[in-house]
Design an enzyme around this catalytic site. Sequence first.
Site, mmCIF file in Angstrom:
data_model
loop_
_atom_site.group_PDB
_atom_site.id
_atom_site.type_symbol
_atom_site.label_atom_id
_atom_site.label_comp_id
_atom_site.label_asym_id
_atom_site.label_seq_id
_atom_site.Cartn_x
_atom_site.Cartn_y
_atom_site.Cartn_z
ATOM 1 N NE ARG A 234 -4.136 -1.367 -0.148
ATOM 2 C CZ ARG A 234 -4.248 -2.563 -0.525
ATOM 3 N NH1 ARG A 234 -3.450 -2.836 -1.690
ATOM 4 N NH2 ARG A 234 -5.600 -3.489 -1.119
ATOM 5 C CD GLU A 263 -2.810 3.162 -5.088
ATOM 6 O OE1 GLU A 263 -1.480 3.467 -5.177
ATOM 7 O OE2 GLU A 263 -3.733 2.333 -5.621
ATOM 8 C CG HIS A 295 -3.314 -0.613 -7.188
ATOM 9 N ND1 HIS A 295 -3.441 0.063 -5.733
ATOM 10 C CD2 HIS A 295 -3.103 -2.151 -6.519
ATOM 11 C CE1 HIS A 295 -3.538 -0.856 -4.897
ATOM 12 N NE2 HIS A 295 -3.320 -2.202 -5.579
HETATM 13 P P1 NAD Z 1 -1.516 -11.350 4.477
HETATM 14 O O1 NAD Z 1 -2.242 -10.583 5.722
HETATM 15 O O2 NAD Z 1 -1.517 -12.355 4.694
HETATM 16 O O3 NAD Z 1 0.051 -10.832 5.167
HETATM 17 C C1 NAD Z 1 -0.024 -10.102 6.130
HETATM 18 C C2 NAD Z 1 0.963 -10.005 6.725
HETATM 19 O O4 NAD Z 1 1.712 -8.838 7.497
HETATM 20 C C3 NAD Z 1 1.359 -10.959 8.334
HETATM 21 O O5 NAD Z 1 1.830 -11.947 8.403
HETATM 22 C C4 NAD Z 1 0.849 -9.809 8.981
HETATM 23 O O6 NAD Z 1 1.029 -10.475 10.429
HETATM 24 C C5 NAD Z 1 2.172 -9.127 8.735
HETATM 25 N N1 NAD Z 1 1.647 -7.974 9.239
HETATM 26 C C6 NAD Z 1 0.659 -7.261 10.277
HETATM 27 N N2 NAD Z 1 1.084 -6.120 11.005
HETATM 28 C C7 NAD Z 1 2.579 -5.579 10.442
HETATM 29 C C8 NAD Z 1 3.214 -5.023 10.769
HETATM 30 N N3 NAD Z 1 3.112 -4.254 11.633
HETATM 31 N N4 NAD Z 1 4.491 -5.476 11.024
HETATM 32 C C9 NAD Z 1 4.919 -6.684 9.610
HETATM 33 N N5 NAD Z 1 4.065 -6.989 9.899
HETATM 34 C C10 NAD Z 1 3.055 -7.417 9.841
HETATM 35 O O7 NAD Z 1 -1.423 -9.918 3.683
HETATM 36 P P2 NAD Z 1 -1.436 -10.985 2.287
HETATM 37 O O8 NAD Z 1 -3.031 -11.224 1.610
HETATM 38 O O9 NAD Z 1 0.133 -10.838 1.923
HETATM 39 O O10 NAD Z 1 -1.625 -9.579 1.562
HETATM 40 C C11 NAD Z 1 -0.619 -7.617 1.800
HETATM 41 C C12 NAD Z 1 -1.095 -6.845 1.908
HETATM 42 O O11 NAD Z 1 -0.771 -6.705 0.265
HETATM 43 C C13 NAD Z 1 -2.242 -6.284 1.764
HETATM 44 O O12 NAD Z 1 -2.572 -6.201 2.881
HETATM 45 C C14 NAD Z 1 -1.760 -5.069 0.690
HETATM 46 O O13 NAD Z 1 -2.402 -4.007 1.011
HETATM 47 C C15 NAD Z 1 -1.308 -5.924 -0.757
HETATM 48 N N6 NAD Z 1 -1.702 -6.083 -1.388
HETATM 49 C C16 NAD Z 1 -1.546 -5.812 -2.397
HETATM 50 C C17 NAD Z 1 -2.298 -5.702 -4.141
HETATM 51 C C18 NAD Z 1 -1.799 -5.126 -5.049
HETATM 52 O O14 NAD Z 1 -1.918 -5.614 -6.352
HETATM 53 N N7 NAD Z 1 -0.468 -4.721 -5.278
HETATM 54 C C19 NAD Z 1 -2.949 -6.826 -4.157
HETATM 55 C C20 NAD Z 1 -2.950 -7.600 -3.006
HETATM 56 C C21 NAD Z 1 -2.353 -7.065 -1.875
#
Ligand code: NAD
Length: 336
Positions: A234, A263, A295
């Site tokens: 994000r 964005e 994105h």
């Molecule tokens: P997920 O929930 O499986 O994993 C997120 C991880 O971050 C978890 O292991 C959690 O413990 C950890 N986390 C939470 N707070 C934290 C902190 N303060 N410091 C460090 N780690 C922390 O999520 P995911 O499916 O792996 O997705 C991750 C992120 O990717 C989403 O939150 C979303 O913002 C982003 N995303 C982007 C796109 C894109 O098209 N660019 C698409 C999907 C997701």
Amino acid sequence: MKTALFSTKPYDRDFFEAANEKRGHSITYFDARLAPESVALADGYAAVVVFVNDQLDATVIRQLAAQGTQLVALRCAGYNNVDLVAAAEHNITVMHVPAYSPHAVAEHTVALLLTLNRRIHRAYNRVREGNFSIDGLLGFDLVGKTIGVVGTGRIGALVCRILKGFGCEIVAYDVQPNAACVELGVRYASLHEVISSADVLTLHCPLTPDTHHLVDAAAVQSMKRGIMLVNTSRGQLVDSKAAIAGLKSGVIGGLALDVYEEEADVFFENLSNEVLQDDVLARLLTFPNVLITSHQAFFTREAMHSIAEVTLANITGFADGNIDQARTVPDRRKAI
Ligand code: NAD
């Protein structure tokens, strides 16, 4: 269920129409982004389907509730754009698509890293213009390099797995370390150690009050000179102005972004005939070592199919009183 889908692009319509054939929801597609100015469009729709840059703050949630909306179905994983406190107060259920294709995002992350490191984006343009010089296109071997990974959930863990295959050392920070990553040979360390020891830093944690501007001026100061920073999570995880200062000083040797702090008014739109009003984004676009995609990390056939299927299954489940709790956003902290 009477459903309004916001921020519709032609590809959204294609995938949702196909997925709806066997479900028969009554879907109206709106091009507009959901925001205070457009929320009236949702009048009378029990379900509202939204995406990453739709704005579901307290004002919008209040009006949605007053107009009869009972379900907000995000067609994405992240839900930082929804005021969950307001949604709870107005009895609006919020559902999302937790894992449509973590592979899509992980693979795009590595694509950005390889493109930026090996200057493929520049080589592509040069060669097409008859410039076959390779001066300025020098990259580095990934084997043996230290990759810092912040957030080792679904996507971060896959990035670890792919980059392990390149022979990289992986040092990670997560508030909840992932046993599968430990088994893979990932070493967990403090956030400071991850940021300061990485040759490449890649961000995969959600946007929360704790992670807002996780990469700020102080973090940039602690980085190894020449670090490559990749953000496909994000935009607000990175303070863009601090990143620009880091690029100018040479501390940041490369910056790859699929997401950007501001964005919402820019990404997903064709603005090629307009003057870009965002001076920070405009500055970022001047650096030869900055690579920005709009994105699109999620944007694969498999992911789009899964997003449409799961979103409509969420709506069907809600309509039938059979809500999938695993896809209901549980986190009642105030979204930022
Ligand atoms: P997920 O929930 O499986 O994993 C997120 C991880 O971050 C978890 O292991 C959690 O413990 C950890 N986390 C939470 N707070 C934290 C902190 N303060 N410091 C460090 N780690 C922390 O999520 P995911 O499916 O792996 O997705 C991750 C992120 O990717 C989403 O939150 C979303 O913002 C982003 N995303 C982007 C796109 C894109 O098209 N660019 C698409 C999907 C997701």
